[in-house]
Design a protein around this motif. Structure first.
Motif, PDB file in Angstrom:
ATOM      1  N   THR A  23       0.856  -1.207   0.000  1.00 25.81           N
ATOM      2  CA  THR A  23       0.000   0.000   0.000  1.00 25.81           C
ATOM      3  C   THR A  23       0.888   1.252   0.000  1.00 25.81           C
ATOM      4  N   ASN A  24       0.201   2.392   0.002  1.00 31.94           N
ATOM      5  CA  ASN A  24       0.950   3.633   0.237  1.00 31.94           C
ATOM      6  C   ASN A  24       0.607   4.185   1.624  1.00 31.94           C
ATOM      7  N   ALA A  25       0.110   3.310   2.504  1.00 31.15           N
ATOM      8  CA  ALA A  25      -0.154   3.721   3.892  1.00 31.15           C
ATOM      9  C   ALA A  25       1.056   3.357   4.730  1.00 31.15           C
ATOM     10  N   VAL A  84      -7.009   6.211   1.796  1.00 31.30           N
ATOM     11  CA  VAL A  84      -7.303   4.768   1.833  1.00 31.30           C
ATOM     12  C   VAL A  84      -8.448   4.449   0.885  1.00 31.30           C
ATOM     13  N   THR A  85      -9.462   5.323   0.845  1.00 30.84           N
ATOM     14  CA  THR A  85     -10.595   5.095  -0.064  1.00 30.84           C
ATOM     15  C   THR A  85     -10.090   5.040  -1.497  1.00 30.84           C
ATOM     16  N   VAL A  86      -9.281   6.014  -1.847  1.00 26.83           N
ATOM     17  CA  VAL A  86      -8.761   6.037  -3.215  1.00 26.83           C
ATOM     18  C   VAL A  86      -7.935   4.788  -3.488  1.00 26.83           C
ATOM     19  N   PHE A  87      -7.116   4.438  -2.504  1.00 27.56           N
ATOM     20  CA  PHE A  87      -6.273   3.268  -2.694  1.00 27.56           C
ATOM     21  C   PHE A  87      -7.113   2.003  -2.900  1.00 27.56           C
ATOM     22  N   CYS A  88      -8.096   1.795  -1.998  1.00 29.20           N
ATOM     23  CA  CYS A  88      -8.939   0.610  -2.097  1.00 29.20           C
ATOM     24  C   CYS A  88      -9.713   0.606  -3.407  1.00 29.20           C
ATOM     25  N   LEU A  89     -10.150   1.814  -3.829  1.00 29.18           N
ATOM     26  CA  LEU A  89     -10.849   1.917  -5.108  1.00 29.18           C
ATOM     27  C   LEU A  89      -9.924   1.472  -6.228  1.00 29.18           C
ATOM     28  N   SER A  90      -8.710   1.961  -6.131  1.00 23.43           N
ATOM     29  CA  SER A  90      -7.789   1.702  -7.242  1.00 23.43           C
ATOM     30  C   SER A  90      -7.393   0.228  -7.322  1.00 23.43           C
ATOM     31  N   ILE A  91      -7.367  -0.443  -6.178  1.00 24.81           N
ATOM     32  CA  ILE A  91      -7.035  -1.885  -6.274  1.00 24.81           C
ATOM     33  C   ILE A  91      -8.292  -2.756  -6.149  1.00 24.81           C
ATOM     34  N   SER A  92      -9.444  -2.113  -5.986  1.00 19.70           N
ATOM     35  CA  SER A  92     -10.741  -2.783  -5.867  1.00 19.70           C
ATOM     36  C   SER A  92     -10.716  -3.874  -4.811  1.00 19.70           C
ATOM     37  N   ASP A  93     -10.106  -3.577  -3.680  1.00 22.86           N
ATOM     38  CA  ASP A  93     -10.059  -4.539  -2.582  1.00 22.86           C
ATOM     39  C   ASP A  93     -10.302  -3.776  -1.297  1.00 22.86           C
ATOM     40  N   SER A 146     -10.960  -5.261   1.697  1.00 17.69           N
ATOM     41  CA  SER A 146     -10.876  -6.147   2.869  1.00 17.69           C
ATOM     42  C   SER A 146     -10.004  -5.554   3.983  1.00 17.69           C
ATOM     43  N   ASN A 147      -8.968  -4.849   3.582  1.00 19.74           N
ATOM     44  CA  ASN A 147      -8.062  -4.309   4.622  1.00 19.74           C
ATOM     45  C   ASN A 147      -8.298  -2.829   4.937  1.00 19.74           C
ATOM     46  N   PHE A 148      -9.424  -2.334   4.503  1.00 15.12           N
ATOM     47  CA  PHE A 148      -9.680  -0.884   4.641  1.00 15.12           C
ATOM     48  C   PHE A 148      -9.423  -0.375   6.061  1.00 15.12           C
ATOM     49  N   ALA A 149     -10.003  -1.089   7.043  1.00 19.04           N
ATOM     50  CA  ALA A 149      -9.925  -0.615   8.440  1.00 19.04           C
ATOM     51  C   ALA A 149      -8.495  -0.556   8.918  1.00 19.04           C
ATOM     52  N   SER A 150      -7.764  -1.648   8.671  1.00 20.28           N
ATOM     53  CA  SER A 150      -6.386  -1.648   9.206  1.00 20.28           C
ATOM     54  C   SER A 150      -5.483  -0.676   8.449  1.00 20.28           C
ATOM     55  N   ILE A 151      -5.707  -0.574   7.117  1.00 26.64           N
ATOM     56  CA  ILE A 151      -4.895   0.433   6.386  1.00 26.64           C
ATOM     57  C   ILE A 151      -5.231   1.840   6.873  1.00 26.64           C
ATOM     58  N   TRP A 152      -6.527   2.091   7.020  1.00 25.61           N
ATOM     59  CA  TRP A 152      -6.974   3.431   7.484  1.00 25.61           C
ATOM     60  C   TRP A 152      -6.316   3.775   8.817  1.00 25.61           C
ATOM     61  N   THR A 201       2.301  -5.429  11.376  1.00 21.27           N
ATOM     62  CA  THR A 201       1.276  -4.381  11.476  1.00 21.27           C
ATOM     63  C   THR A 201       0.913  -4.127  12.922  1.00 21.27           C
ATOM     64  N   GLU A 202       0.661  -5.203  13.635  1.00 19.25           N
ATOM     65  CA  GLU A 202       0.304  -5.046  15.044  1.00 19.25           C
ATOM     66  C   GLU A 202       1.422  -4.323  15.783  1.00 19.25           C
TER      67      GLU A 202
END
Lengths: 840, 123
Positions: A34-36, A141-150, A152-158, A264-265
């Motif tokens: 990601t870019n997060a 994160v929204t843009v990123f998830c949109l761009s990879i159309s995934d 599932s990891n939105f919450a943790s990336i956010w 991540t944790e």
């Protein structure tokens, strides 16, 4: 690009570069794929830049964020357009995040440094770190998830994104905003060294701890707290920064230290730790700074209060239950104490105040109600040396938490008392003056009503005060018309309307008993506050007798004037007569003057007549002398004795006549002013010799001797011919009047004069005759008169020549029967305009 | 025999001086005006001139001046004759070129010796 625009763009560009570099570093730690990233320092940089440099640097931030994200996303295998779009929106999110944070901080905290007060720090954490960062996280994160159309990891990336941004903000912004305070705090080297040492220790501890796992990280709290306490805000912020970088580095690069956690944790935990640490650092620093400031403020206000008290021109004493605690300089001076130790702990009322004040002050301590009712009074103060002085006292009570203090203010009112006394005295004097003055003093208003009259005035006019005050002037001291019939009512109205025009006024007044009096009034306007006429103050003096005297004088004057006019007429007549006489005299004088002129003219004509007549007489005489002389010479044939005698007599008579005429001509010429001396330098002896030659025949004839006493050379400047004439006259006179003996001619020099004396041993001249000697046609009565021929003009002409032509003089000494001496006195250097031939 | 030109307007004086000179052995020429006297002086060229100062037409001094300025007459001795000279007359005349002067009235006993003295002749 001009210099100006370079200056304008340079900060933005610099921020962009820093932003880009830190962004690249941060993205190296990005949430995998990601870019997060868990450490996103650019957020802090963006907020700091916007706060310090202003909103205008946002394009730099936007640009840098765009390229950093593009780099990261393109590395993740996204299509170019998708990377572009994602980077664009992410950078928009990042920029918006910074602008929002800056806006909120300014809006709720203000322009000042938000790290100086704990409240401001909390607001900063809320808006700058927690709230604004949600924008970037959500957008990114929204843009990123949109761009990879995934999704599932939105919450943790956010969470990673948000936490990274928040940590970045809370770590970097304090560092940037407190740097200026750090830099300006002096004693540079030592502090710098201490700081470096502190940061090195921090870094070392951090490394050691994280090398053993995150569970020991709490050890860093005291380190950061010590930095905050000992070295200040920036130092602790820097320590936090160092910890965040090292810990992040270890966490990311050494996953084996993570125990059972996923990366991540571990990162989340680590970020949470950094966030807490940073929060502690900034809050603690703010609290410390607050404390320092309030301490400073207290001491400042204390100093101000001290200055206020010590500089106060009023004496101030502080006491508790009548016991003196403190007193300012003015107070000590007022009561004569050198310093506070003299009275500290003693009774205020004993020390400073008279018994009157004592009582009050005692009550002040016991019963407060009464004191507050009478907390200001005037009393007598007691000076250390025992003198008493008027004192103003004001008492105030200050209720502190546990005790009540009394503040006493003292003002020495000696000066004021004196002024008051002086005022009273002057008022009394004024009153006495007004009441007792030997003038009428009157005050009346502009309606003509009398408001005051002094005692003298009342006595003068014969009124009591009640009879006159409040009444109009007309009908009391002024009658409606005066004795000459003038309307006094109009005059009073005029005075009331324009008192200034009647500053001096003489008018008739009337007494109570009807008697008329003349008063000379001086009127003065008394104006009220608004400049309107309030009253007229009039001071009057009685001039009735003066007026009477004036009247009498006037009468006398009129009589006198009549008399004078009569006399003047007489005088005028006499004057006219006199003038006529003067005119007459003038005309006589003119007549005389013209007669005089005519006479002068006659005299001149006479002289001219004589001169020309004489000339005409001479011509025939010349012929007579010439022809008789020639005949006597025998040139025309021999003569017999009788013929010779006859001719000889006529010859002598002609010669005598000629000499007479010559003398007359000379005298006339002198009198007519027609002889000008012809001056030349000559030897006096020569002239005398010449004269001697011409008298020698006479000398021989009479058998007289001639003696000459002449110094060898005496040069004189004179008219030679006239001098010769004088000498021949004198010498021939001497010969004529001497029968026996001889003649002596002597010359004496006397200064600038030469004296030629001709002496004889002749008959002499009597004293009575001496004055007549030099008169014209005088021939003295002598026995020789008949025998000696003479014109009677000789000495007269000689004197005229000697004085008028030769500028000298002649005098004579004589004794009858013994002889005479004629002395001719001549200037040796003849001064004349006609001087000629001087240096021949 | 020396010739004298006598310029004199008074007839008595003219007779007197003429007789005295002729008796002393001089020949004489006479004239009564200044102008004619000047002309005769140049024409006759006398041995000396007896010149009266008071003349009817031009003054004797003027005559003297003209004689002294003339080519033929400037060396002729001139003896001035003045009646009762003023102070300074003598000097004025001498300055104008006069050789000597005789005061009137003429003393018959002395006049010839005066003239001879002026002309430098033996008395």
């Amino acid at each position: 690009m001009t210099d100006n625009s370079l200056k304008k763009f340079l900060p933005g560009l610099l921020i962009a570069i820093i932003y880009f570099v830190t962004a690249r570093l941060g993205l190296m730690l990005a949430y995998p794929g990601t870019n997060a990233t868990p450490l996103w320092l650019p957020t802090g940089i963006a907020i700091s830049a916007l706060l310090l440099l202003g909103s205008r640097v946002w394009p730099g931030i936007a640009l840098a964020a765009f390229f950093a994200n593009l780099w990261q996303l393109s590395g993740l295998g996204l299509s170019i357009p998708a990377s572009f779009a994602a980077s664009l929106s992410t950078s928009a999110g990042n920029t918006l995040e910074g602008l929002t944070a800056a806006y909120l901080i300014r809006r709720f905290i203000g322009e000042h440094n938000p790290f100086l007060k704990s409240r401001d720090v909390l607001l900063f954490i809320l808006f700058g770190a927690l709230v604004s960062t949600t924008i970037s996280a959500t957008v990114g994160v929204t843009v990123f998830c949109l761009s990879i159309s995934d999704w599932s990891n939105f919450a943790s990336i956010w969470l990673t994104w948000w936490l990274g941004d928040a940590t970045g903000a809370i770590v970097v912004v304090p560092l940037a905003l407190t740097y200026s305070g750090f830099r300006s705090s002096g004693n540079a080297f030592r502090q710098f060294a201490t700081n470096i040492f502190m940061w090195a220790i921090t870094g070392a501890i951090c490394y050691l701890i994280f090398d053993r796992g995150i569970h020991l990280s709490f050890i860093l709290f005291p380190v950061v707290i010590i930095a905050a306490l000992r070295l200040g805000q920036f130092s602790s912020a820097m320590a936090v920064g160092i910890v965040s970088v090292i810990s992040t580095h270890i966490t990311v690069n050494y996953p084996d230290r993570l125990a059972a956690m996923t990366l991540t944790e571990a990162l989340l935990l680590q970020q949470g730790f950094i966030g807490s640490l940073a929060t502690v650092s900034v809050v603690l620093s703010a609290v410390l700074s607050e404390q320092r400031r309030s301490k400073l403020e207290v001491s400042e206000s204390e100093a101000r209060l001290k200055a206020l008290i010590s500089q106060s021109p009023i004496g101030i004493a502080l006491s508790r239950e009548n016991i003196i605690l403190d007193a300012n300089r003015v107070c000590l001076d007022m009561f004569g104490f050198r310093d506070i130790t003299e009275i500290q702990g003693t009774s205020l009322s004993d020390r400073m105040s008279h018994y009157n004040g004592h009582a009050v002050l005692e009550r002040a301590d016991g019963q407060r109600d009464e004191v507050s009712a009478k907390s200001e009074f005037e009393t007598l103060g007691v000076h250390k040396n025992g003198t008493r002085f008027p004192l103003y006292v004001s008492i105030a009570e200050i209720a502190l938490s546990e005790e009540i203090l009394t503040v006493s203010f003292f003002i020495d009112i000696t000066g004021r008392r004196q002024a008051e006394d002086a005022l009273q005295t002057s008022e009394r004097k004024y009153r006495e003056l007004v009441m007792n003055a030997n003038s009428i003093i009157l005050r009346w208003n502009s309606e003509g009503g009398i408001t005051f009259m002094n005692e003298y005035g009342l006595r003068f006019f014969g009124y009591s005060e009640t009879e006159i005050v409040g009444h109009h002037v007309i009908g009391t001291i002024v009658s409606e018309t005066d004795s000459s019939g003038q309307d006094m009512r109009a005059l009073m109205d005029q005075i009331c309307l324009n008192p200034a025009a009647f500053e001096q006024n003489i008018n008739e007044n009337v007494r109570h008993n009807g008697e008329h009096v003349w008063i000379n009034w001086t009127n003065k306007v008394v104006l009220d506050d608004k400049g309107k006429i309030k009253e007229i103050l009039s001071i009057g003096s009685d001039i009735t007798r003066l007026k009477q005297a004036e009247e009498e004088l006037k009468k006398h004057r009129e009589q006198l004037e009549q008399l004078i006019s009569l006399r003047t007429a007489d005088l005028h007549k006499s004057q006219l007569a006199l003038m006529n006489m003067v005119e007459d005299l003038n005309s006589r004088k003119e007549e005389l003057l013209s007669a005089n002129d005519r006479l002068k003219e006659f005299d001149r004509l006479k002289s001219m007549f004589i001169a020309s007549m004489s000339h005409e007489l001479r011509t025939p005489l010349n012929s007579i002398i010439g022809f008789t002389g020639m005949t006597l010479q025998g040139l025309s044939g021999e003569l017999n004795d009788e013929q010779r005698d006859n001719l000889s007599r006529s010859y002598q008579a002609a010669k005598h006549l000629l000499s007479l005429i010559t003398d007359v001509i000379d005298i006339s010429k002198i009198e007519a002013g027609r002889i000008e001396p012809y001056v030349e330098r000559t030897d006096l002896a020569g002239i005398i010799n010449e004269a001697t030659i011409s008298i020698e025949p006479m000398l021989k004839e009479k058998g007289l001797t001639l003696k000459l006493c002449i110094p060898s050379k005496i040069q004189i400047s004179t008219d030679k011919k006239r001098l010769l004439q004088c000498l021949i006259n004198l010498m021939s006179n001497a010969v004529k009047y001497t029968e026996n003996g001889g003649i002596t001619v002597s010359v004496l020099e006397e200064g600038s004069y030469a004296e030629i004396a001709v002496s004889d041993t002749g008959i002499g001249i009597s004293e009575d005759d001496l004055p007549k000697l030099f008169e014209a046609f005088e021939r003295l009565e002598t026995h020789l008169r008949v025998k000696v021929g003479g014109t009677g003009l000789g000495l007269y002409l000689t004197k005229k020549l000697a004085t008028e032509i030769l500028h000298g003089g002649i005098n004579v000494k004589s004794r009858v029967g013994q002889g005479s001496t004629f002395t001719l006195r001549l200037p040796k250097n003849f001064e004349s305009d006609q001087t000629k031939g001087e240096d021949k | 025999m020396k010739t004298a030109l006598i310029i004199e307007d008074n007839p008595d004086n003219m007779v007197l001086i003429t007789r005295l000179l002729e008796k002393a052995g001089y020949s004489t020429v006479q004239t009564v005006t200044g102008m004619s006297g000047f002309e005769m002086a140049l024409k006759v060229r006398p041995d000396f001139i007896i010149l009266d100062i008071q003349l009817p037409d031009i003054e004797g001094t003027e005559v003297l001046k003209r004689i002294r300025e003339s080519v033929t007459g400037h060396t002729i001795p001139v003896i001035a004759m003045t009646s009762y000279a003023m102070s300074g007359d003598r000097e004025k005349l001498l300055a104008a070129g006069c050789n000597g002067y005789i005061e009137k009235p003429i003393d018959p006993a002395r006049v010839i010796s005066q003239i001879k003295g002026i002309l430098g002749e033996e008395i």
